[in-house]
Every structure is written in structure tokens, then in C-alpha cells.
Write a protein that holds these residues in place. Structure first.
Motif, mmCIF file in Angstrom:
data_model
loop_
_atom_site.group_PDB
_atom_site.id
_atom_site.type_symbol
_atom_site.label_atom_id
_atom_site.label_comp_id
_atom_site.label_asym_id
_atom_site.label_seq_id
_atom_site.Cartn_x
_atom_site.Cartn_y
_atom_site.Cartn_z
ATOM 1 N N SER A 1 0.813 -1.218 0.000
ATOM 2 C CA SER A 1 0.000 0.000 0.000
ATOM 3 C C SER A 1 0.853 1.278 0.000
ATOM 4 N N VAL B 1 2.543 2.654 2.251
ATOM 5 C CA VAL B 1 2.415 3.433 3.468
ATOM 6 C C VAL B 1 3.719 3.351 4.282
ATOM 7 N N THR C 1 -5.267 3.322 15.690
ATOM 8 C CA THR C 1 -4.239 4.360 15.550
ATOM 9 C C THR C 1 -3.679 4.742 16.906
ATOM 10 N N SER D 1 -0.674 4.486 12.236
ATOM 11 C CA SER D 1 -1.388 3.217 12.263
ATOM 12 C C SER D 1 -0.665 2.224 13.183
ATOM 13 N N LYS E 1 -0.731 9.758 9.600
ATOM 14 C CA LYS E 1 -2.133 10.056 9.273
ATOM 15 C C LYS E 1 -2.296 11.553 9.480
ATOM 16 N N ASP F 1 -4.721 15.376 8.532
ATOM 17 C CA ASP F 1 -6.061 15.907 8.221
ATOM 18 C C ASP F 1 -6.255 16.024 6.718
ATOM 19 N N ASN G 1 -11.310 14.228 10.640
ATOM 20 C CA ASN G 1 -10.810 12.858 10.542
ATOM 21 C C ASN G 1 -9.448 12.806 9.850
ATOM 22 N N LYS G 2 -8.609 11.886 10.323
ATOM 23 C CA LYS G 2 -7.262 11.775 9.768
ATOM 24 C C LYS G 2 -7.278 10.745 8.640
ATOM 25 N N HIS G 3 -6.492 10.968 7.614
ATOM 26 C CA HIS G 3 -6.374 9.925 6.593
ATOM 27 C C HIS G 3 -4.913 9.526 6.396
ATOM 28 N N GLN G 4 -4.751 8.304 5.940
ATOM 29 C CA GLN G 4 -3.415 7.732 5.792
ATOM 30 C C GLN G 4 -2.759 8.243 4.505
ATOM 31 N N THR G 5 -1.599 8.846 4.628
ATOM 32 C CA THR G 5 -0.855 9.289 3.442
ATOM 33 C C THR G 5 0.071 8.167 2.984
ATOM 34 N N THR G 6 0.583 8.280 1.753
ATOM 35 C CA THR G 6 1.578 7.312 1.275
ATOM 36 C C THR G 6 2.951 7.980 1.266
#
Lengths: 256, 14
Positions: free
Chosen positions: A42, A44, A156, A207, A254, A256, B1-6
Motif C-alpha cells: 500500500s 504506506v 491508531t 497506524s 495520518k 487531516d 478525521n485523519k487519513h493515511q498518506t503514502t
């Protein structure tokens, strides 16, 4: 390319620490040593491993070569090596197969395996030297325990570093929890020390699943170093000793 | 809300 390590256990532990994150990887052999960089599917997280040539009992590499290896296959072969066996790795210029020789300490048992190599078209990321805002050194067993304890509470973890402490917080469906570590005032054993170097306080969310993958590297080193900067990937480093090399993980935050 | 970055968001590929 030919290289020999006194202890097969080192390679076995490295493999255990990356095989759940990455399925196939190129082992890059150069005169400087053996290295690997691979991302999880993924993108990540990233694992970066370096074994310096001087850390090997013998290391010979005339021309850089990449060995594309399926890690599940390599695990099967390394299961056949005893922890205290020496391990010799050989590959020719064609790079279509690699040879593994395991020899017991008493030299009365020798086993040889050949592994078919694969063509892996992997993307390499350039990771520059970074000055991080907060660097935390802690026992790797403590890191593993925190990730495993908090991992049952939520997905998380919020990591907050100040001069006084590093705090790991989880907020999940059943409730919330936190573990706070203070820098050690009394240094009994160097491997039990918690150290914080701070440029500015950091507060970030990651995560837990990935932090738990990284905890599989705990058997490689007594201590682990977490390096953080606001809105930037976390770096987690396990050193194999000053001369040998390191295993580093990077994890995107993670945001915003 | 938090989102997962790459990671590509932060590092250059080569």
C-alpha cells in the motif's frame, strides 16, 4: 558475489522482521555491502536494511548485482540453517539463482541450497538525511510491549513527544488508554534507558498495525530509535551494532 | 478525521 556471515541467526531475524510487510525484494549487493529497500503493497511504509561489508566474515563483490528474492521462499531455505551455523551466500553475474551454504560451528555438517531468483521491478525512494524534531531512544522490548498492548484497543496511536516524556495514546471503540515514558534519571543498564532529544515538541498519529509489524525487529537490537517531525514519515531504527548495519522502517503519518 | 498518506508524498522515486 560471495559473502559469509558467522551467524545465520542475524539473517533469520532480519527476514522475520520484514517478511510480513514485503513479499518480494531485491537484495542489492555492492562492494559496500548488502542492502535492501522495499515498500509494503500500500506504499504506506518502507523498510531499508543495510549490512556493511566490514560486518561480514568474508565479503567479495566485483560488480554490483541485485538478487530478486521471494521472501517466503527464502524463509523456507533459512529454516534449514541452525542459528549458530555460518552462512555463505553466492551469486554469479547472470543473477538467475543464488546459492546458500550453511555450516555448523563444528564444521561437521554442511548443507547447500539453491534459490531461483526473480526479476523484481521495484520503485526506489530517495530518502534524504533528515533533521528530525524529536528523537526517542528506548528499549526495543518496551516498544514491542506498548504497540502490542495498545493495538488491542484501537487502530491508531497518537505519539506525543515533549522534553519531559513520550506518550503513546490510543482511542478505540471500547475506550482509551495511554502509556507515558519519562527519560531515565538513573542509568543502571544502558539497554533500559529512555532518552529524548528534542528540537520542538511533536504530536502525530500513526497506524498501530504497522508499528506492530516493525516490532518484529525487536530481537535484532536491545534499543530502538524513533525519529519524528511534524507531518513527515516516522523513522524507526534498529541497529545491529555499530559496525554491522541497521534495519530502518519508515511510516507515513495520518494527517487531516 | 485523519487519513493515511503514502510515502511518495514525501520522498522522490528513482
Amino acid at each position: 558475489f560471495e559473502a559469509r556471515l558467522t551467524q545465520a541467526s542475524l539473517i533469520k531475524k532480519i527476514l522475520e522482521a520484514i517478511k510480513d510487510l514485503v513479499t518480494d525484494a531485491n537484495f542489492d549487493c555492492s562492494p559496500e555491502g548488502l542492502s535492501l529497500q522495499a515498500m509494503d503493497s500500500s506504499h504506506v511504509s518502507l523498510v531499508s536494511m543495510v549490512l556493511h561489508a566490514q560486518g561480514f566474515e568474508m565479503f567479495r563483490c566485483q560488480r554490483a548485482v541485485s538478487l530478486g528474492i521471494n521472501l517466503a521462499s527464502l524463509t523456507k531455505i533459512l529454516k534449514c540453517a541452525g542459528n549458530d551455523d555460518s552462512i555463505t551466500l553466492r551469486a554469479d553475474e547472470k543473477g538467475d539463482k543464488a546459492e546458500f551454504v550453511f555450516e555448523s560451528q563444528s564444521q561437521d555438517r554442511l548443507s547447500e541450497f539453491e534459490l531461483k531468483l526473480m526479476d523484481i521491478d521495484s520503485e526506489h525512494l530517495g530518502i534524504p538525511d533528515t533533521k528530525y524534531s524529536a528523537i526517542v531512544e528506548m528499549p526495543s522490548s518496551e516498544y514491542r510491549r506498548i504497540c502490542s498492548d495498545l493495538g488491542v484497543m484501537g487502530d491508531t496511536v497518537r505519539i506525543s513527544v515533549s522534553k519531559e516524556s513520550v506518550k503513546f495514546q490510543v482511542d478505540g471503540d471500547i475506550g482509551k488508554g495511554s502509556v507515558c515514558l519519562h527519560p531515565s534519571s538513573v542509568v543502571d543498564k544502558p539497554t533500559e534507558v529512555v532518552k529524548i532529544s528534542l528540537e520542538e515538541p511533536v504530536d502525530m498519529i500513526f497506524s498501530i498495525r504497522y508499528l506492530n509489524y516493525f516490532a518484529k525487529a525487536a530481537p535484532l537490537s536491545d534499543t530502538v530509535t524513533l525519529s519524528l517531525s511534524k507531518d513527515f514519515p516516522l523513522q524507526i531504527e534498529f541497529k545491529f551494532g555499530e559496525q554491522m548495519g541497521y534495519l530502518r522502517y519508515y511510516l507515513a503519518p495520518k494527517i487531516d | 478525521n485523519k487519513h493515511q498518506t503514502t510515502l511518495e508524498k514525501y520522498y522522490d522515486g528513482h
